[in-house]
Design an enzyme around this catalytic site. Structure first.
Site, PDB file in Angstrom:
ATOM      1  N   LEU A   1      48.681  98.207  20.281  1.00 10.90           N
ATOM      2  CA  LEU A   1      48.017  99.228  21.087  1.00 10.90           C
ATOM      3  C   LEU A   1      46.915  98.509  21.853  1.00 10.90           C
ATOM      4  CD1 LEU A   1      48.018 102.301  21.572  1.00 10.90           C
ATOM      5  CD2 LEU A   1      46.356 102.531  19.732  1.00 10.90           C
ATOM      6  N   ASP A   2      46.937  98.608  23.177  1.00 13.02           N
ATOM      7  CA  ASP A   2      46.001  97.858  24.020  1.00 13.02           C
ATOM      8  C   ASP A   2      44.547  98.081  23.600  1.00 13.02           C
ATOM      9  OD1 ASP A   2      48.024  96.813  25.507  1.00 13.02           O
ATOM     10  OD2 ASP A   2      47.737  98.112  27.244  1.00 13.02           O
TER      11      ASP A   2
END
Length: 319
Positions: A52-53
């Protein structure tokens, strides 16, 4: 003469088995979040279920011990997001971290927004963004992008199950997206802005679900750090939480032992046994999760198995 540096106390790691639903904070990478949680739980083995960025928040299922065997299930699962788009402005990265490329007037109607969202619902082609972790010749695309190098990326097929408008105020549009794995919400936001004629970039992103698990019951790192060790351990969901929406097959004690050894098991039903691509398998005890399998030609064939020690550890936890 310099005084000797005090020795850092070694953390006594322990075997833990389960899934922690973490609400990842803004600005932290998935691996950094994993390592902090692993340290707080003193876990021997841990892994996350897909990146997840750093600029995204929300659900990051973390797997410990036996649960790491099923992390791919969550990685392959459909996802759900809440995304906020800044209409009228495009950036070099497609999100708020990049430099502004162009600013345009926003003169759109709700009907136009709904039509644009509908255009990207279903099976679509997406070109992955340059600012992504996809690899080219062993190097992440964002490394090339930072050097000003553009790499040709083939389009990929993804499925957008639904796009719902949650809020729209002038230049800010918030949408809820349910999609298949591998979907780039940043690219989706840019594409919606392009169709609207004003451009757009992703200004905020929050993951709300991954397969059958959601943000319900997820915990922040700060809240986790404030707990006692026993309270942290109580948050762990069983490894089969990632398989909650799979059909179930239960075996008696003798068959369960044979299944755990990797042997195929013949199943019987008066009406015949249908082929099933994914099934979760249990022994006779309610919490005796044994692993994942598939059914073909009336046979139960193991895919990912827990060890007998892991099964007993989980039964002890359930007791």
């Amino acid at each position: 003469m310099n005084a000797p540096k005090p020795q850092r106390q070694r953390i006594q790691r322990r075997a833990l088995h389960g899934v922690l639903l973490l609400d990842k904070p803004l600005g932290l990478s998935s691996n950094d979040a994993l390592q902090k949680a692993k340290w707080l739980l003193r876990a021997e083995k841990a892994g996350h279920t897909g990146t997840l960025d750093p600029l995204a928040t929300g659900l990051l299922p973390l797997c410990f011990g036996a649960a790491t065997k099923f992390s791919q299930v969550s990685l392959d699962a459909d996802k759900a997001y809440e995304a906020t788009l800044r209409l009228g402005q495009t950036t070099t990265t497609g999100d708020g971290e990049g430099e502004v490329l162009e600013t345009r007037e926003v003169a759109v109607t709700r009907a136009q927004i709904e039509a644009a969202c509908a255009q990207f619902t279903g099976l679509i082609s997406q070109v992955p963004p340059m600012y992504s972790a996809l690899k080219h010749e062993g190097k992440a695309l964002y490394d090339y992008a930072r050097q000003g190098i553009e790499i040709e990326r083939p389009a990929r097929q993804v499925t957008i199950h639904s796009i719902d408008i949650l809020d729209w105020q002038a230049e800010q549009l918030t949408i809820a997206v349910r999609c298949s794995k591998g979907t780039y919400i940043r690219t989706l936001g840019e594409d919606i802005g392009r169709v609207l004629g004003c451009g757009a970039h992703l200004s905020a992103l929050r993951r709300t679900a991954s397969g059958p698990v959601t943000l319900d019951g997820a915990i922040s790192l700060d809240a986790l750090a404030a707990m006692t060790e026993a309270e942290r351990e109580d948050l762990l969901r069983p490894p089969d939480a990632l398989l909650a929406d799979w059909p179930e097959q239960r075996l008696d004690a003798a068959e369960a032992a044979r299944f755990l050894s990797g042997l195929r098991r013949r199943l019987y039903s008066p009406s015949g046994v249908a082929d099933v691509s994914q099934v979760k398998v249990y022994g006779p005890e309610p919490q005796a999760f044994l692993g994942s399998a598939h059914i073909k030609g009336g046979e139960l064939i193991a895919d990912r198995l827990l060890s007998p020690q892991e099964v007993q550890a989980l039964l002890g936890t359930a007791a």
